[in-house]
Write a protein that holds these residues in place. Structure first.
Motif: not given
Length: 392
Positions: A24-33
């Protein structure tokens, strides 16, 4: 099933909570890119020019002058960013996104403490996910480049420590919230009500918050600013944009009216409504000892402020949305309120950021009606019978 598969599944099952949090943390970064290159009107007109002005003034030395309308602490952050070789929009967004994750983490911690379920990871992980992926949380930081996650993060810490009766720490956090945004004032009436309810801490602890706000301007004082500047900046903000509302579906978006005629009335009206809440607390009609009552009253205070006070903006619903989201985990009856508030916030954000259609008066009617129903529910003393049981 092969042995290697069984071992693999066993490992996954053993560490599933941590792996979920990590993914979830990684995807949280990805979705903000995708939002990194988006330039909002505020970024183009205000934030980016402020960055270059402070840079031309010498970075930290530029704190000798007031640039923009943020307080000295956030200006200090901007000044520090001028020493980093990153484009201004991206540097703003990185700082805000970091606090997205801090807000999600400590919001989930606070919820876990309210539920008294430290050993159940599913509640923590679900709350962490919901906050981190809440649409307006994503848009606010990664697209807009605003810093609402920062002051709301400190507001959550303020409420968390207030609930734990760690009062000095609570007022320290309140001071840092104020140092970033004046909108931290939305939780001050709740603290005052809690003061009359608990009767076990001094009102003079607000002086700690005042000292923190003053201390937050230390780099500005070093550059030659007046000791009164942190207070003058907020005084200026209250007079900067004399309008009844700004792209928010509150009472004044429905009524309209001129600030000169209605501004003072709106402030007095807000104080009166909040005063009724205080009276009900002192009369014993409304309790604050139960976690749900504690949080739903804090939410009501915040909602009352943004609904009735003048000069409210669409981003000021940020803290309300987070509190309503946390309430959904305490009681399923709050889910409709969180959905309505979240959707209306998203519509107002989309209108500002992407010029999507927005029916202001209709949205205001929904927002006001939802607030009235919410008020009736939290003062009915019947919510505990509908407690959420979906999480272990």
């Amino acid at each position: 099933m092969f042995t290697i598969e069984k071992n693999f599944i066993k490992i996954i099952d053993q560490y599933k909570d941590f792996l979920f949090f990590l993914v979830i943390t990684i995807l949280g970064v990805v979705i903000r890119i995708p939002g990194r290159n988006f330039i909002s009107k505020d970024m183009y007109v205000f934030l980016e020019p402020w960055f270059y002005t402070i840079k031309e003034l010498g970075g930290l030395e530029g704190l000798s002058a007031q640039v923009g309308d943020y307080n000295i602490l956030y200006q200090t952050i901007i000044a520090l960013l001028t020493y980093v070789d990153i484009a201004p929009p991206l540097s703003y967004k990185i700082i805000s996104c970091i606090f997205d994750f801090l807000l999600a983490y400590y919001g989930a911690v606070f919820l876990s403490e309210l539920l008294n379920k430290h050993r159940y990871k599913i509640t923590f992980n679900c709350a962490y996910f919901m906050i981190l992926f809440f649409p307006t949380v994503i848009f606010n930081s990664s697209f807009w480049g605003q810093c609402d996650a920062i002051y709301v993060f400190f507001c959550i810490l303020t409420l968390r420590n207030l609930y734990r009766e760690k009062y000095i720490l609570s007022f320290l956090c309140l001071g840092w919230a104020f140092a970033f945004k004046l909108q931290a004032i939305f939780i001050v009436p709740f603290i005052i009500c809690f003061y009359f309810y608990k009767k076990n801490f001094s009102i003079l602890l607000f002086s700690i918050s005042a000292l923190v706000l003053e201390f937050s301007g230390i780099f500005g004082f070093w550059a030659g600013r007046s000791l009164l500047d942190p207070w003058k900046i907020y005084l200026f903000q209250t007079k900067e944009q004399p309008v009844m509302y700004a792209n928010i579906p509150n009472l004044w978006a429905l009524i309209c009216g001129d600030y000169e005629d209605l501004g003072t009335f709106a402030i007095i009206f807000t104080i009166c409504v909040l005063g009724v809440g205080l009276y009900l607390i002192m009369s014993g009609h409304k309790e604050l000892s139960h976690p749900e009552d504690f949080l739903n009253f804090a939410c009501w205070i915040c909602w009352t402020c943004i609904l009735i006070l003048p000069v409210m903006h669409e981003r000021y619903t940020y803290g309300l949305d987070i509190l309503l989201l946390l309430l959904c985990f305490l009681n399923k009856i709050y889910i409709p309120f969180a959905l309505v508030s979240g959707m209306l916030s998203l519509l107002s954000y989309s209108y500002f950021l992407f010029d999507t259609p927005y029916m202001e008066k209709t949205a205001s009617l929904f927002f006001i009606t939802t607030y009235v129903i919410y008020t009736c529910i939290i003062y009915s003393n019947r919510t505990s019978s509908l407690s959420w049981t979906g999480f272990p």
